[in-house]
Design an enzyme around this catalytic site. Sequence first.
Site, mmCIF file in Angstrom:
data_model
loop_
_atom_site.group_PDB
_atom_site.id
_atom_site.type_symbol
_atom_site.label_atom_id
_atom_site.label_comp_id
_atom_site.label_asym_id
_atom_site.label_seq_id
_atom_site.Cartn_x
_atom_site.Cartn_y
_atom_site.Cartn_z
ATOM 1 N N LYS A 288 6.516 1.232 9.327
ATOM 2 C CA LYS A 288 5.476 1.254 8.312
ATOM 3 C C LYS A 288 4.169 1.740 8.938
ATOM 4 C CE LYS A 288 4.799 -1.999 5.343
ATOM 5 N NZ LYS A 288 4.495 -0.960 4.337
ATOM 6 N N GLY B 147 5.965 -0.757 0.364
ATOM 7 C CA GLY B 147 6.764 0.420 0.683
ATOM 8 C C GLY B 147 7.098 0.478 2.160
ATOM 9 N N THR C 133 0.842 -1.202 0.000
ATOM 10 C CA THR C 133 0.000 0.000 0.000
ATOM 11 C C THR C 133 0.878 1.253 0.000
ATOM 12 O OG1 THR C 133 -1.764 -1.143 1.167
ATOM 13 C CG2 THR C 133 -1.735 1.240 1.388
ATOM 14 N N THR D 6 4.516 4.266 -3.388
ATOM 15 C CA THR D 6 5.577 3.487 -4.046
ATOM 16 C C THR D 6 5.012 2.137 -4.502
ATOM 17 O OG1 THR D 6 7.023 4.494 -2.388
ATOM 18 C CG2 THR D 6 8.025 2.875 -3.863
ATOM 19 N N GLY E 242 0.449 5.083 5.827
ATOM 20 C CA GLY E 242 -0.849 5.093 5.139
ATOM 21 C C GLY E 242 -1.932 4.415 5.959
ATOM 22 N N GLU F 112 -0.664 -5.133 6.250
ATOM 23 C CA GLU F 112 0.666 -5.239 5.639
ATOM 24 C C GLU F 112 1.534 -6.240 6.394
ATOM 25 O OE1 GLU F 112 1.131 -0.753 3.771
ATOM 26 O OE2 GLU F 112 1.747 -1.091 5.830
ATOM 27 N N ASP G 117 8.073 3.642 5.522
ATOM 28 C CA ASP G 117 8.259 5.049 5.902
ATOM 29 C C ASP G 117 9.690 5.324 6.333
ATOM 30 O OD1 ASP G 117 5.475 5.907 5.578
ATOM 31 O OD2 ASP G 117 5.148 4.362 7.079
#
Length: 225
Positions: free
Chosen positions: A93, A81, A25, A28, A96, A102, A83
Amino acid sequence: MNAKKIAGEKAVEHVRDGMVVGLGTGSTAFWVVRKLGEKVKNGLNIKGIPTSKSTQKLAIEMNIPLITFSDVNHIDITIDGADEISSTLDLIKGGGGALLREKIVAFASEKFVVVADESKYVKELGSFSLPVEITPFGFEATKREIQKFKCLTKIRKLEKNEPFITDNGNYILDCYFELIEDPSHLHTQLNMIPGVVENGLFVNMVDQVIIGYNDGEVKVLDKLE
Ligand code: 5RP
């Protein structure tokens, strides 16, 4: 050049015919799903497991066949992706808000590949606020327990000051530590607090990181065995 696109498209080179692919998600992972969609159009046979409702929507638009955990007990690869990525390839992560799905998908995967632009690669974790998914019930008490770890906390809000609600119906508490010296310890301690559903530290989970650079370069970092 678009560093996120470069990293995302490079990671898609791992995907082979017949694979089950965890779909990450964010902006990227967007390029990963886009590229996979193109390849599916050209005959690639894969099945995807999305890590959020937004990725599910994008994958459907790209005509990527989707499945759930009730259809398979094995995911070949997940590409997502991050952070922040530390020099030991641990992650923050959840920027989002999709960290729970995830983590479930990455944990179930044989190979976990992370894609990011150069800004995400740091020496140590902590400059980015750590997202922690907590239940709405008793969130004030959960927040107080988390504050004992000496971090500044903020319930994530939408523009109208409404709380952000995750795909799982929970809140996100963004926790600013400045520096996370022992990610593994913090991860375990946070998840022991009742009301914490999951936190955004991904420790010792990554197999490979692909970093895209603004000058068009791409670097591949493999986990040290
Ligand atoms: C979503 C995530 C994302 O992977 C992370 O926030 C990175 O996003 P982007 O690629 O848009 O910078 O963890 O929950």
